[in-house]
Motif scaffolding. Structure first.
Motif, PDB file in Angstrom:
ATOM      1  N   GLU A 199       0.842  -1.201   0.000  1.00 40.94           N
ATOM      2  CA  GLU A 199       0.000   0.000   0.000  1.00 40.94           C
ATOM      3  C   GLU A 199       0.874   1.246   0.000  1.00 40.94           C
ATOM      4  OE1 GLU A 199      -3.548   2.150   2.646  1.00 40.94           O
ATOM      5  OE2 GLU A 199      -2.694   0.211   3.260  1.00 40.94           O
ATOM      6  N   PRO A 200       0.640   2.163  -0.935  1.00 33.65           N
ATOM      7  CA  PRO A 200       1.472   3.371  -0.996  1.00 33.65           C
ATOM      8  C   PRO A 200       1.389   4.183   0.293  1.00 33.65           C
ATOM      9  CG  PRO A 200       0.117   3.145  -2.975  1.00 33.65           C
ATOM     10  CD  PRO A 200      -0.383   2.127  -2.002  1.00 33.65           C
ATOM     11  N   SER A 216       0.949   7.507   1.760  1.00 32.17           N
ATOM     12  CA  SER A 216       0.433   8.818   1.379  1.00 32.17           C
ATOM     13  C   SER A 216       0.039   9.584   2.632  1.00 32.17           C
ATOM     14  CB  SER A 216      -0.794   8.666   0.471  1.00 32.17           C
ATOM     15  OG  SER A 216      -1.850   8.033   1.183  1.00 32.17           O
ATOM     16  N   ALA A 217      -0.204  10.869   2.459  1.00 33.56           N
ATOM     17  CA  ALA A 217      -0.645  11.690   3.585  1.00 33.56           C
ATOM     18  C   ALA A 217      -1.988  11.197   4.104  1.00 33.56           C
ATOM     19  CB  ALA A 217      -0.735  13.147   3.156  1.00 33.56           C
ATOM     20  N   ASN A 218      -2.868  10.772   3.204  1.00 32.27           N
ATOM     21  CA  ASN A 218      -4.175  10.269   3.630  1.00 32.27           C
ATOM     22  C   ASN A 218      -4.032   8.997   4.458  1.00 32.27           C
ATOM     23  OD1 ASN A 218      -5.805  12.259   2.493  1.00 32.27           O
ATOM     24  ND2 ASN A 218      -5.836  11.246   0.494  1.00 32.27           N
ATOM     25  N   ARG A 219      -3.136   8.111   4.045  1.00 30.75           N
ATOM     26  CA  ARG A 219      -2.929   6.884   4.815  1.00 30.75           C
ATOM     27  C   ARG A 219      -2.366   7.197   6.198  1.00 30.75           C
ATOM     28  NH1 ARG A 219       1.491   2.088   3.599  1.00 30.75           N
ATOM     29  NH2 ARG A 219       1.154   0.974   5.573  1.00 30.75           N
ATOM     30  N   TRP A 274      -6.936  14.682   7.011  1.00 29.78           N
ATOM     31  CA  TRP A 274      -5.905  15.273   6.173  1.00 29.78           C
ATOM     32  C   TRP A 274      -5.691  16.742   6.553  1.00 29.78           C
ATOM     33  CZ3 TRP A 274      -1.814  16.121   3.660  1.00 29.78           C
ATOM     34  CH2 TRP A 274      -1.678  17.195   2.772  1.00 29.78           C
ATOM     35  N   MET A 306       3.316  18.039   1.219  1.00 26.39           N
ATOM     36  CA  MET A 306       4.106  16.816   1.298  1.00 26.39           C
ATOM     37  C   MET A 306       5.577  17.118   1.546  1.00 26.39           C
ATOM     38  SD  MET A 306       1.988  14.436   1.272  1.00 26.39           S
ATOM     39  CE  MET A 306       3.153  13.071   1.263  1.00 26.39           C
ATOM     40  N   TRP A 313       7.540  15.367   4.571  1.00 28.96           N
ATOM     41  CA  TRP A 313       8.737  14.526   4.388  1.00 28.96           C
ATOM     42  C   TRP A 313       9.966  15.138   5.047  1.00 28.96           C
ATOM     43  CZ3 TRP A 313       6.378  10.551   4.070  1.00 28.96           C
ATOM     44  CH2 TRP A 313       5.573  10.113   3.029  1.00 28.96           C
ATOM     45  N   LEU A 369      10.305   6.528  -2.743  1.00 26.95           N
ATOM     46  CA  LEU A 369       9.073   7.237  -3.081  1.00 26.95           C
ATOM     47  C   LEU A 369       9.332   8.519  -3.865  1.00 26.95           C
ATOM     48  CD1 LEU A 369       6.868   7.059   0.136  1.00 26.95           C
ATOM     49  CD2 LEU A 369       6.351   6.053  -2.079  1.00 26.95           C
TER      50      LEU A 369
END
Length: 226
Positions: free
Chosen positions: A56-57, A59-62, A71, A81, A85, A140
């Protein structure tokens, strides 16, 4: 054995861009205790997600979902982002230095012992949660450094500053030895990439004699430096 001007500039830019400790959100509001705890939880989840290496990528949502926030909270804390990071890289840096804060004692070991220590330090770090997370983050991001600088300028500065950690650690390990500085520089550039290649083999499981490979790498580097 001095650091490159580029690494020194990146370190300076990073320290200005990411003050430690962080007292304000990306929105410019002062972080109270709850805000600091939320930020810490988001960073911990982000690092864990990166380190676990699932399909699973990341991401900010994850990260928001697994942290139990929206979010909008991530955006409030980090902005975008690039802000997220760079905060992850900064947290990894802080954790790494917290384990080895210094000042470090003077070394008296042989060249062979010091080279082996340098190899082992990279080998062990790449298997830690922080090491795995940093490797995953680099995967990434865009493959070209110029693209990272264009799209994630603060993260690029932070990653370059992480190279400063390696420079400082390697210089410490080799301090006091009467060796060719050009060869030391070349070994310093080669060693992390070589160990990372062996670490990739560890992940893939194709090569079983990795202890032999690491000893052979040490023998070759010592022979080159001697």
């Amino acid at each position: 054995m001095s650091e490159s001007p580029q690494a020194a500039r990146a370190l300076a830019q990073w320290l200005v861009a990411v003050p430690t400790p962080v007292t304000e959100s990306a929105a410019g509001t002062r972080l109270n205790k709850r805000g600091r705890e939320t930020r810490a939880r988001l960073l911990d989840v982000a690092i864990q997600c990166l380190a676990e290496g699932s399909s699973e990528p990341v991401s900010a949502n994850r990260i928001a979902k697994e942290s139990g926030v929206t979010w909008g909270t991530v955006q409030h804390q980090f902005g975008d982002m690039d802000g997220l990071w760079v905060a992850v890289v900064t947290e990894i840096h802080a954790r790494s230095w917290a384990q080895n804060p210094g000042p470090w004692p003077a070394l008296t070991g042989s060249l062979r012992e010091r080279v082996q220590a340098a190899i082992d330090s990279v080998w062990i770090y790449l298997e830690t949660t922080e090491g795995r997370a940093l490797t995953a983050l680099r995967t990434l991001l865009p493959p070209q450094r110029s693209d990272i600088i264009a799209e994630y300028p603060r993260t690029a500065a932070a990653l370059t500053a992480r190279e400063h950690d390696w420079i400082e650690g390697f210089d410490y390990l080799m301090n006091g030895l009467d060796l060719d500085p050009d060869k030391l520089y070349q070994v310093r550039c080669l060693l992390p990439a070589a160990v990372r290649g062996l670490s990739n083999e560890r992940e893939l499981g194709f090569t079983t004699e990795l202890d032999v490979a690491r000893r052979t790498l040490a023998d070759a580097l010592v022979a080159y430096l001697s």
